[in-house]
Design an enzyme around this catalytic site. Structure first.
Site, PDB file in Angstrom:
ATOM      1  N   GLU A 135       0.844  -1.183   0.000  1.00  0.00           N
ATOM      2  CA  GLU A 135       0.000   0.000   0.000  1.00  0.00           C
ATOM      3  C   GLU A 135       0.880   1.235   0.000  1.00  0.00           C
ATOM      4  O   GLU A 135       1.985   1.247   0.542  1.00  0.00           O
ATOM      5  CB  GLU A 135      -0.914  -0.015   1.225  1.00  0.00           C
ATOM      6  CG  GLU A 135      -1.892  -1.161   1.143  1.00  0.00           C
ATOM      7  CD  GLU A 135      -3.002  -1.075   2.176  1.00  0.00           C
ATOM      8  OE1 GLU A 135      -4.165  -1.271   1.773  1.00  0.00           O
ATOM      9  OE2 GLU A 135      -2.732  -0.822   3.359  1.00  0.00           O
ATOM     10  N   CYS A 155       3.537   8.633   0.978  1.00  0.00           N
ATOM     11  CA  CYS A 155       4.083   7.726   1.985  1.00  0.00           C
ATOM     12  C   CYS A 155       4.342   6.393   1.294  1.00  0.00           C
ATOM     13  O   CYS A 155       3.403   5.734   0.850  1.00  0.00           O
ATOM     14  CB  CYS A 155       3.062   7.598   3.110  1.00  0.00           C
ATOM     15  SG  CYS A 155       3.559   6.442   4.378  1.00  0.00           S
ATOM     16  N   CYS A 209       6.581  -6.820   7.454  1.00  0.00           N
ATOM     17  CA  CYS A 209       7.676  -6.234   8.238  1.00  0.00           C
ATOM     18  C   CYS A 209       8.194  -7.284   9.206  1.00  0.00           C
ATOM     19  O   CYS A 209       7.428  -8.087   9.727  1.00  0.00           O
ATOM     20  CB  CYS A 209       7.144  -5.025   9.006  1.00  0.00           C
ATOM     21  SG  CYS A 209       8.444  -4.066   9.794  1.00  0.00           S
ATOM     22  N   CYS A 219       6.059  -4.059  15.916  1.00  0.00           N
ATOM     23  CA  CYS A 219       5.697  -2.975  16.825  1.00  0.00           C
ATOM     24  C   CYS A 219       4.240  -3.184  17.238  1.00  0.00           C
ATOM     25  O   CYS A 219       3.366  -3.395  16.393  1.00  0.00           O
ATOM     26  CB  CYS A 219       5.897  -1.632  16.155  1.00  0.00           C
ATOM     27  SG  CYS A 219       7.603  -1.377  15.644  1.00  0.00           S
ATOM     28  N   CYS A 252       1.167  -1.369  15.602  1.00  0.00           N
ATOM     29  CA  CYS A 252       1.188  -1.182  14.139  1.00  0.00           C
ATOM     30  C   CYS A 252       0.532  -2.356  13.419  1.00  0.00           C
ATOM     31  O   CYS A 252       0.872  -3.515  13.659  1.00  0.00           O
ATOM     32  CB  CYS A 252       2.635  -1.026  13.679  1.00  0.00           C
ATOM     33  SG  CYS A 252       2.800  -0.987  11.897  1.00  0.00           S
ATOM     34  N   GLY A 260       7.030  -1.628   6.285  1.00  0.00           N
ATOM     35  CA  GLY A 260       8.413  -2.087   6.344  1.00  0.00           C
ATOM     36  C   GLY A 260       9.366  -1.188   7.098  1.00  0.00           C
ATOM     37  O   GLY A 260       9.057  -0.040   7.392  1.00  0.00           O
ATOM     38  N   GLU A 261      10.530  -1.758   7.399  1.00  0.00           N
ATOM     39  CA  GLU A 261      11.608  -1.014   8.053  1.00  0.00           C
ATOM     40  C   GLU A 261      12.646  -0.682   6.969  1.00  0.00           C
ATOM     41  O   GLU A 261      13.381  -1.562   6.516  1.00  0.00           O
ATOM     42  CB  GLU A 261      12.221  -1.888   9.172  1.00  0.00           C
ATOM     43  CG  GLU A 261      13.568  -1.428   9.707  1.00  0.00           C
ATOM     44  CD  GLU A 261      13.617   0.042  10.127  1.00  0.00           C
ATOM     45  OE1 GLU A 261      12.856   0.441  11.009  1.00  0.00           O
ATOM     46  OE2 GLU A 261      14.427   0.804   9.549  1.00  0.00           O
ATOM     47  N   SER A 302      12.071   6.966   7.755  1.00  0.00           N
ATOM     48  CA  SER A 302      11.668   6.740   9.135  1.00  0.00           C
ATOM     49  C   SER A 302      12.094   5.347   9.576  1.00  0.00           C
ATOM     50  O   SER A 302      11.834   4.366   8.880  1.00  0.00           O
ATOM     51  CB  SER A 302      10.142   6.865   9.215  1.00  0.00           C
ATOM     52  OG  SER A 302       9.701   6.467  10.475  1.00  0.00           O
ATOM     53  N   HIS A 307       8.201   6.589  20.400  1.00  0.00           N
ATOM     54  CA  HIS A 307       6.985   6.063  21.047  1.00  0.00           C
ATOM     55  C   HIS A 307       7.050   5.753  22.542  1.00  0.00           C
ATOM     56  O   HIS A 307       6.021   5.495  23.152  1.00  0.00           O
ATOM     57  CB  HIS A 307       6.440   4.826  20.316  1.00  0.00           C
ATOM     58  CG  HIS A 307       6.314   5.031  18.838  1.00  0.00           C
ATOM     59  ND1 HIS A 307       5.661   6.122  18.288  1.00  0.00           N
ATOM     60  CD2 HIS A 307       6.791   4.318  17.779  1.00  0.00           C
ATOM     61  CE1 HIS A 307       5.728   6.041  16.974  1.00  0.00           C
ATOM     62  NE2 HIS A 307       6.406   4.980  16.629  1.00  0.00           N
ATOM     63  N   CYS A 343      -1.450   6.481   9.656  1.00  0.00           N
ATOM     64  CA  CYS A 343      -0.198   5.964  10.164  1.00  0.00           C
ATOM     65  C   CYS A 343      -0.373   4.646  10.910  1.00  0.00           C
ATOM     66  O   CYS A 343      -1.216   4.550  11.799  1.00  0.00           O
ATOM     67  CB  CYS A 343       0.317   6.995  11.146  1.00  0.00           C
ATOM     68  SG  CYS A 343       1.984   7.326  10.895  1.00  0.00           S
TER      69      CYS A 343
HETATM   70  S1  SF4 Z   1       6.020  -1.040   9.655  1.00  0.00           S
HETATM   71 FE1  SF4 Z   1       7.218   0.309  11.040  1.00  0.00          FE
HETATM   72  S2  SF4 Z   1       5.930   0.594  12.865  1.00  0.00           S
HETATM   73 FE2  SF4 Z   1       5.083  -1.151  11.717  1.00  0.00          FE
HETATM   74  S3  SF4 Z   1       6.018  -3.003  12.635  1.00  0.00           S
HETATM   75 FE3  SF4 Z   1       7.328  -2.385  10.918  1.00  0.00          FE
HETATM   76  S4  SF4 Z   1       8.892  -1.029  11.803  1.00  0.00           S
HETATM   77 FE4  SF4 Z   1       7.225  -1.204  13.328  1.00  0.00          FE
END
Ligand code: SF4
Length: 352
Positions: free
Chosen positions: A73, A86, A93, A97, A100, A158-159, A190, A214, A332
């Site tokens: 997305e 974005c 991922c 978190c 999320c 994703g990271e 980010s 956070h 978000c």
């Molecule tokens: S997408 Fe970002 S906030 Fe969500 S689990 Fe992965 S690292 Fe964490």
């Protein structure tokens, strides 16, 4: 000369067929189209929120026999004076978190640099943000004279620092002055805090940095952002203090999701201020955006207000991010796709 011509057609004009490249000989255009394609990935769906936010579900072709394609997305948030895209850097991922939605989707694979870049190309296609194109009929685009996509944030799925090389290459293409031409000051990566790659990110891309913080105590951050078990808050902030290019004019953004009764007390706000001493920072307070199955709730307005004033009175900009696109799960932390990894048996069949 050829490279410059092709680059101009592909990234400046947003051309999707070699046929249109009229300053290139017919024979060469034919050779190109026999070997390459400029076709866009498939847009599975486009949703438009009541507030003008758009979300695309994009499907990428398989990259090898082990892959059965991937869906991610990508969200476009339009304001009067800017348009922010974005983008996602991974399918699913590896980090989980707690607040999320993406974190509940198992990691499938990294996106290639071209798949990351394709998200911007698709957005510009759909918004008519290439020369001689028209904006969409609903007319929801910035009106203040900026490019329709003026900012990029790597805050989708994703990271990004676990897909460093592809993110780095995509930033280089996004910011090339002869092509897509976005200012590096308007490209923000980010991260949940992959400390060993922070320096490289700043040195090799020149992108702006955002940290998903956070929490201000390790015991809590260990739970909310489990990567904290590996890289503690103190270590993360030390890496921020030496982030290449950070200055009062190029501040690092600290994202802080407001979770009711979890991380939103005045004591948390004061500790945040104490921790950020010496870091050129701005703080982005994000009201929690609920998603199906989550146990968290968003802090109430008065609590967010009180938190924000403590931070603001300490001299930090602390805008509260207005939730955008909540009605289409585009806000978000709400992104997720259905793509899953091939099971072992399907993998064998695919390879056989
Ligand atoms: S997408 Fe970002 S906030 Fe969500 S689990 Fe992965 S690292 Fe964490």
């Amino acid at each position: 000369m050829r490279t410059a011509q092709l680059w101009h057609w592909i990234y400046y004009r947003g051309t999707s067929s070699f046929e249109e490249m009229l300053n290139i000989s017919k024979a060469f255009r034919l050779r190109l189209s026999e070997r390459f394609t400029l076709a866009r990935p498939q847009i599975v769906s486009e949703q438009l929120s009541r507030d003008g936010t758009r979300k695309w579900l994009i499907r990428f072709d398989p990259v090898d026999v082990r892959d059965r394609g991937a869906e991610v997305e990508c969200v476009y948030i339009q304001d009067e004076d800017r348009g922010t895209l974005c983008v996602s850097s991974q399918v699913g991922c590896t980090l989980t978190c707690a607040f999320c939605h993406t974190g509940t989707q198992k990691f499938v694979r990294n996106l290639t640099a071209q798949e990351i870049i394709a998200q911007l190309i698709i957005a510009r296609d759909r918004l008519g943000d290439f020369p001689e194109r028209a904006p969409p009929e609903d007319g929801i685009v910035p009106t203040g004279g900026s490019r329709f996509v003026s900012n990029i944030v790597f805050m989708g799925m994703g990271e990004p620092l676990y897909n460093f090389e592809n993110v780095r290459d995509a930033v280089a293409v996004f910011s090339d002055g002869d092509g897509l031409s976005l200012s590096k000051r308007r490209i923000t990566v980010s991260t949940a805090g992959v400390v060993p790659r922070l320096h490289e990110l700043g040195a090799e891309t020149g992108a702006m940095l955002a940290i998903s913080l956070h929490a201000v105590r390790d015991e809590l951050r260990d739970k909310l952002v489990p990567l904290n078990r590996k890289y503690k808050i103190a270590e993360l902030l030390q890496a921020c203090r030496t982030y290449p290019g950070a200055s009062n004019a190029r501040r690092i953004t600290f994202e802080y999701v407001m979770l009711k009764g979890i991380n939103d007390s005045p004591a948390d706000a004061r500790e945040l201020v104490r921790l950020l001493k010496g870091v050129p920072a701005k703080i982005n307070l994000i009201p929690f955006n609920p998603w199906p199955g989550t146990a968290f709730e968003c802090s109430d307005d008065a609590t967010i207000e009180a938190f924000s004033s403590i931070v603001f009175n300490a001299g930090y900009a602390s805008p509260v991010r207005t939730p955008r696109g909540r009605d289409i799960l585009a806000a978000c932390g709400q992104l997720k796709s259905e793509t899953e990894k091939l099971r072992a048996r399907a993998l064998l069949a695919a390879e056989g």
